[in-house]
Design an enzyme around this catalytic site. Structure first.
Site, PDB file in Angstrom:
ATOM      1  N   CYS A 146       0.888  -1.160   0.000  1.00 32.92           N
ATOM      2  CA  CYS A 146       0.000   0.000   0.000  1.00 32.92           C
ATOM      3  C   CYS A 146       0.926   1.210   0.000  1.00 32.92           C
ATOM      4  O   CYS A 146       2.045   1.115  -0.522  1.00 32.92           O
ATOM      5  CB  CYS A 146      -0.966  -0.034   1.196  1.00 32.92           C
ATOM      6  SG  CYS A 146      -0.182  -0.312   2.795  1.00 32.92           S
ATOM      7  N   VAL A 147       0.525   2.327   0.533  1.00 31.70           N
ATOM      8  CA  VAL A 147       1.410   3.488   0.507  1.00 31.70           C
ATOM      9  C   VAL A 147       2.579   3.318   1.476  1.00 31.70           C
ATOM     10  O   VAL A 147       3.733   3.565   1.142  1.00 31.70           O
ATOM     11  CB  VAL A 147       0.638   4.789   0.827  1.00 31.70           C
ATOM     12  CG1 VAL A 147       1.592   5.974   0.925  1.00 31.70           C
ATOM     13  CG2 VAL A 147      -0.406   5.061  -0.254  1.00 31.70           C
TER      14      VAL A 147
END
Length: 201
Positions: A146-147
């Site tokens: 994800c980020v």
């Protein structure tokens, strides 16, 4: 006020301003440019927060051939090549700038926000299926990100462990956190992992 006194005060003020600016610069975290796997700002413009930035510098192998990382790792050609990544599962909305010079077998994106009331559970079957299908190829290596590599991607990897290894949510999370201490799914995702485990049992 005499002209010389006014000039001296202006010079003193300028020196103080420069010292203040230098002091602020010294507080900016330094990047280890010699390490190609350091969490750098990604081409998409995202940067991990300070906790993630200092805690993990490379993808973490959670189980054999399944890696957990942040966005900057997914967008780094040296990182993908070094770990032999063939499949990328992105658990985030927005642009993911995968390196065009790294041949991937498959890429899947699930536009999930990191929020407690986000509907994680409805995406778990397709997410875990992507990882499972990839691993049928004995040469495949899957990167889930994800980020920041903390909440969304960690939740998906936990779901994979729950479904394919028949682990409890607590066992899955403990294993992930042991290998990647910064992993920390939000409270809503933890509840949904428990719901997912109950549905599978």
């Amino acid at each position: 006020m005499p002209e010389e006194t006014l000039l001296a005060r202006r010079r003193k003020s300028s020196v103080l301003q420069v010292n203040t600016d230098m002091s602020r610069l010294s507080m900016v975290p330094r990047i280890d440019t010699a390490n190609p796997y350091h969490s750098l700002p990604s081409p998409s413009g995202h940067r991990p927060n300070a906790h993630a930035y200092h805690a993990v510098q490379h993808p973490t192998e959670i189980v054999k051939r399944v890696y957990l990382a942040d966005l900057s790792a997914a967008e780094n050609p040296e990182t993908l090549s070094h770990f032999g990544i063939t499949h990328v599962l992105s658990v985030m909305p927005g642009k993911v700038s995968l390196p065009p010079n790294v041949p991937l077998i498959a890429f899947k994106q699930i536009p999930l926000r990191d929020a407690p009331f986000e509907d994680l559970i409805s995406h778990l079957p397709e997410a875990t299926a992507f990882i499972r299908t990839a691993l049928y190829n004995p040469n495949a290596r899957v990167l889930v990100h994800c980020v920041q590599g903390i909440s969304r991607s960690a939740s998906v990897v936990c779901a994979f462990l729950i479904e394919d290894f028949k682990w409890s949510p607590d066992m899955a999370l403990a294993h992930v956190k042991k290998l990647r201490p910064c992993a920390d799914p939000n409270l809503g995702f933890l509840h949904q992992l428990n719901e997912y485990a109950a549905k599978l049992s």
